[in-house]
Design a protein around this motif. Structure first.
Motif, PDB file in Angstrom:
ATOM      1  N   CYS A  29      70.501 -25.719  39.155  1.00  0.00           N
ATOM      2  CA  CYS A  29      70.008 -26.110  38.181  1.00  0.00           C
ATOM      3  C   CYS A  29      69.053 -27.246  38.378  1.00  0.00           C
ATOM      4  O   CYS A  29      69.483 -28.149  38.848  1.00  0.00           O
ATOM      5  CB  CYS A  29      71.120 -26.448  37.012  1.00  0.00           C
ATOM      6  SG  CYS A  29      70.594 -26.785  35.216  1.00  0.00           S
ATOM      7  N   CYS A  31      67.673 -28.778  35.369  1.00  0.00           N
ATOM      8  CA  CYS A  31      67.509 -29.644  34.125  1.00  0.00           C
ATOM      9  C   CYS A  31      67.559 -30.991  34.233  1.00  0.00           C
ATOM     10  O   CYS A  31      68.116 -31.660  34.997  1.00  0.00           O
ATOM     11  CB  CYS A  31      68.365 -28.838  32.927  1.00  0.00           C
ATOM     12  SG  CYS A  31      70.177 -29.739  32.832  1.00  0.00           S
ATOM     13  N   CYS A  34      71.239 -32.467  34.226  1.00  0.00           N
ATOM     14  CA  CYS A  34      72.045 -32.377  35.454  1.00  0.00           C
ATOM     15  C   CYS A  34      71.505 -33.393  36.418  1.00  0.00           C
ATOM     16  O   CYS A  34      72.112 -33.983  37.003  1.00  0.00           O
ATOM     17  CB  CYS A  34      71.889 -31.119  35.792  1.00  0.00           C
ATOM     18  SG  CYS A  34      72.862 -29.811  35.049  1.00  0.00           S
ATOM     19  N   TRP A  45      75.728 -25.438  40.923  1.00  0.00           N
ATOM     20  CA  TRP A  45      76.971 -25.188  40.035  1.00  0.00           C
ATOM     21  C   TRP A  45      77.488 -23.821  40.204  1.00  0.00           C
ATOM     22  O   TRP A  45      77.066 -22.721  40.434  1.00  0.00           O
ATOM     23  CB  TRP A  45      76.617 -25.123  38.540  1.00  0.00           C
ATOM     24  CG  TRP A  45      76.185 -26.356  37.765  1.00  0.00           C
ATOM     25  CD1 TRP A  45      74.897 -26.660  37.533  1.00  0.00           C
ATOM     26  CD2 TRP A  45      76.814 -27.479  37.617  1.00  0.00           C
ATOM     27  NE1 TRP A  45      74.881 -27.900  36.835  1.00  0.00           N
ATOM     28  CE2 TRP A  45      76.071 -28.430  36.817  1.00  0.00           C
ATOM     29  CE3 TRP A  45      78.459 -27.659  37.698  1.00  0.00           C
ATOM     30  CZ2 TRP A  45      76.728 -29.734  36.596  1.00  0.00           C
ATOM     31  CZ3 TRP A  45      78.797 -29.168  37.096  1.00  0.00           C
ATOM     32  CH2 TRP A  45      77.981 -29.897  36.572  1.00  0.00           C
ATOM     33  N   ARG A  71      80.235 -33.026  30.057  1.00  0.00           N
ATOM     34  CA  ARG A  71      80.498 -33.168  31.585  1.00  0.00           C
ATOM     35  C   ARG A  71      81.756 -34.070  31.983  1.00  0.00           C
ATOM     36  O   ARG A  71      82.192 -35.000  31.553  1.00  0.00           O
ATOM     37  CB  ARG A  71      79.228 -34.000  32.025  1.00  0.00           C
ATOM     38  CG  ARG A  71      77.889 -33.071  31.914  1.00  0.00           C
ATOM     39  CD  ARG A  71      76.700 -33.915  32.055  1.00  0.00           C
ATOM     40  NE  ARG A  71      75.600 -33.244  31.930  1.00  0.00           N
ATOM     41  CZ  ARG A  71      74.859 -32.231  32.564  1.00  0.00           C
ATOM     42  NH1 ARG A  71      75.610 -32.232  33.818  1.00  0.00           N
ATOM     43  NH2 ARG A  71      73.858 -31.460  32.221  1.00  0.00           N
TER      44      ARG A  71
HETATM   45 ZN   LIG Z   1      71.415 -28.666  34.155  1.00  0.00          ZN
END
Ligand SMILES: [Zn+2]
Ligand SMILES: [Zn+2]
Length: 136
Positions: A29, A31, A34, A45, A71
């Protein structure tokens, strides 16, 4: 048949877990959440059904990084362990990097590639999704 089991945990050992069977999805990921949560350019992940994941210690401390997502991390050493969200009910993401043998699960795609840092390039031919892909 015995299903494969993998164990992992945080850097200090306060959080330990075991996952049974193959992940639903394994992905990198890109993003921004993250990235910030791990202070790393991208996060790998492995997604499992909640029933595949057993915590052998206390459960991770959780932080709601968005209205939909939580999280889990070790409150002692800070290692990011897991992610769960309303839009993936019954599923839990585990950080591949927290596995004792992270080489045993390889990502098969990238997501949130639209947020990827311009200097991050993985030398693979894996599919890249601009946002979160369909799960299944
Ligand atoms: Zn992410
Ligand atoms: Zn720890």
């Amino acid at each position: 048949m015995t299903e494969p089991k993998l164990e992992g945990g945080c850097q200090c050992g306060a959080i330990r877990y075991r996952v049974t069977g193959a992940p639903v999805m394994a992905a990198i990921c890109h993003c921004a959440m993250c990235r910030r949560a791990s202070a790393a350019p991208a996060v790998a992940w492995a997604m499992f059904q909640e029933t595949q994941v057993a915590f052998l210690s206390d459960r991770p401390t959780t932080y709601a990084s968005s209205p939909a997502g939580k999280r889990g991390f070790c409150s002692v050493c800070g290692t990011q362990i897991c992610f769960a969200a309303d839009y993936i009910p019954g599923l839990i993401d585990i950080t591949i990097g927290s596995l004792d043998h992270p080489d045993q699960i390889a990502p098969t795609l990238h997501y949130w590639d639209s947020k990827r840092l311009p200097w991050v390039h993985f030398a693979d031919d894996l599919p890249k999704f601009p946002e979160f892909p369909p799960v299944g």
